[in-house]
Design a protein around this motif. Structure first.
Motif, mmCIF file in Angstrom:
data_model
loop_
_atom_site.group_PDB
_atom_site.id
_atom_site.type_symbol
_atom_site.label_atom_id
_atom_site.label_comp_id
_atom_site.label_asym_id
_atom_site.label_seq_id
_atom_site.Cartn_x
_atom_site.Cartn_y
_atom_site.Cartn_z
ATOM 1 N N SER A 34 0.865 -1.206 0.106
ATOM 2 C CA SER A 34 0.212 0.139 0.113
ATOM 3 C C SER A 34 0.837 1.315 0.154
ATOM 4 O O SER A 34 0.503 2.202 -0.577
ATOM 5 C CB SER A 34 -1.049 -0.009 1.031
ATOM 6 N N ILE A 35 1.858 1.255 0.565
ATOM 7 C CA ILE A 35 2.845 2.369 0.517
ATOM 8 C C ILE A 35 3.325 2.889 -0.787
ATOM 9 O O ILE A 35 3.496 4.099 -0.986
ATOM 10 C CB ILE A 35 4.312 2.096 1.370
ATOM 11 N N LEU A 36 3.206 2.010 -1.736
ATOM 12 C CA LEU A 36 3.331 2.503 -3.236
ATOM 13 C C LEU A 36 2.375 3.533 -3.786
ATOM 14 O O LEU A 36 2.864 4.106 -4.617
ATOM 15 C CB LEU A 36 3.573 1.356 -4.097
ATOM 16 N N SER A 37 1.541 3.418 -3.051
ATOM 17 C CA SER A 37 0.270 4.586 -3.703
ATOM 18 C C SER A 37 1.041 6.024 -3.371
ATOM 19 O O SER A 37 0.460 6.920 -3.966
ATOM 20 C CB SER A 37 -0.949 4.533 -3.057
ATOM 21 N N GLN A 38 1.790 6.172 -2.277
ATOM 22 C CA GLN A 38 2.578 7.436 -2.145
ATOM 23 C C GLN A 38 3.771 7.775 -2.879
ATOM 24 O O GLN A 38 4.515 8.702 -2.582
ATOM 25 C CB GLN A 38 2.769 7.737 -0.548
ATOM 26 N N SER A 54 -2.598 -9.384 -3.381
ATOM 27 C CA SER A 54 -3.301 -8.351 -3.894
ATOM 28 C C SER A 54 -2.285 -7.123 -4.401
ATOM 29 O O SER A 54 -1.701 -6.653 -3.157
ATOM 30 C CB SER A 54 -4.531 -7.937 -3.259
ATOM 31 N N MET A 55 -2.975 -6.301 -5.364
ATOM 32 C CA MET A 55 -2.414 -5.150 -5.778
ATOM 33 C C MET A 55 -3.374 -3.961 -5.503
ATOM 34 O O MET A 55 -3.105 -2.670 -6.117
ATOM 35 C CB MET A 55 -1.682 -5.128 -7.086
ATOM 36 N N ASP A 56 -4.441 -4.404 -5.018
ATOM 37 C CA ASP A 56 -5.508 -3.439 -5.261
ATOM 38 C C ASP A 56 -5.386 -2.083 -4.628
ATOM 39 O O ASP A 56 -5.951 -1.057 -4.945
ATOM 40 C CB ASP A 56 -6.919 -3.938 -4.439
ATOM 41 N N ILE A 57 -4.731 -1.694 -3.547
ATOM 42 C CA ILE A 57 -4.380 -0.613 -3.166
ATOM 43 C C ILE A 57 -2.964 -0.223 -3.353
ATOM 44 O O ILE A 57 -2.593 0.913 -2.532
ATOM 45 C CB ILE A 57 -4.841 -0.674 -1.300
ATOM 46 N N THR A 83 -5.684 -1.646 -14.676
ATOM 47 C CA THR A 83 -6.158 -0.578 -15.272
ATOM 48 C C THR A 83 -5.211 0.418 -14.762
ATOM 49 O O THR A 83 -5.038 1.582 -15.585
ATOM 50 C CB THR A 83 -7.504 -0.157 -14.949
ATOM 51 N N ASN A 84 -4.466 0.481 -13.649
ATOM 52 C CA ASN A 84 -3.599 1.374 -13.325
ATOM 53 C C ASN A 84 -2.057 1.294 -13.973
ATOM 54 O O ASN A 84 -1.458 2.103 -13.431
ATOM 55 C CB ASN A 84 -3.547 1.301 -11.657
ATOM 56 N N PHE A 85 -2.060 0.340 -14.909
ATOM 57 C CA PHE A 85 -0.629 0.289 -15.345
ATOM 58 C C PHE A 85 -0.739 0.825 -16.799
ATOM 59 O O PHE A 85 -0.024 0.247 -17.844
ATOM 60 C CB PHE A 85 -0.332 -1.179 -15.444
ATOM 61 N N CYS A 86 -1.460 1.902 -16.890
ATOM 62 C CA CYS A 86 -1.565 2.634 -18.560
ATOM 63 C C CYS A 86 -0.645 2.993 -18.974
ATOM 64 O O CYS A 86 -0.042 2.991 -20.351
ATOM 65 C CB CYS A 86 -2.722 3.262 -18.451
ATOM 66 N N HIS A 87 0.637 3.210 -18.420
ATOM 67 C CA HIS A 87 2.189 3.738 -19.034
ATOM 68 C C HIS A 87 2.948 2.637 -18.696
ATOM 69 O O HIS A 87 4.188 2.804 -19.387
ATOM 70 C CB HIS A 87 2.439 5.043 -18.089
ATOM 71 N N VAL A 88 2.668 1.480 -18.284
ATOM 72 C CA VAL A 88 3.694 0.422 -18.203
ATOM 73 C C VAL A 88 4.198 -0.009 -19.527
ATOM 74 O O VAL A 88 3.380 -0.421 -20.406
ATOM 75 C CB VAL A 88 3.177 -0.705 -17.452
#
Length: 140
Positions: A34-38, A54-57, A83-88
């Protein structure tokens, strides 16, 4: 930043305060990401060989990620976070427990490694996307 093979169970909170561009945290016992969100500036992350289910958060949509290695974890479905990996540009999900690809999956990664279609496959095995069925539901 290299914190590989240090027996971490989570990513240290201190890292969220640093302008990280790269994080190598493979070979730990990390479950919580979850810390990756920051970590907004992160472009390359290697979380392979951990205990992630899980990678949800962990990853938000407004990220700069280009290379993501989540191989050899315990991920079972990917519809909610992919869907959060659009630039990957490179994404490795091999050696996980994923059994289907959601039909809504973006086609942005140039290199996409997925596990073979094997129910209960142990982490560590590699495979190809051609062996996974496409699911018509977003939940996989």
């Amino acid at each position: 930043m290299n914190i590989r093979r240090k027996r971490f169970e989570c990513i240290p909170e201190l890292l969220a305060e640093l302008p990280l561009r790269s994080l190598n945290a493979n070979g730990n016992q990390i479950e919580n990401v979850s810390i990756l969100s920051q970590c907004k500036d992160l472009r390359v992350v290697d979380l392979s060989v951990n205990a992630i289910t899980s990678m949800d958060i962990g990853i938000k949509k407004d990220n700069e990620l280009r290379v993501v290695n989540l191989s050899s974890n315990y991920l079972q479905e990917m519809s909610s976070f992919f869907t959060n990996f659009c630039h990957v540009e490179r994404l490795d999900l091999s050696g996980n427990l994923i059994t289907s690809i959601p039909s809504s999956m973006p086609h942005c990664p140039e290199i996409l490694k997925l596990p073979r279609k094997t129910t209960g496959q142990a982490p560590g095995a590699s495979g190809s996307a051609s062996s996974l069925p496409v699911s018509n539901t977003a939940s996989g």
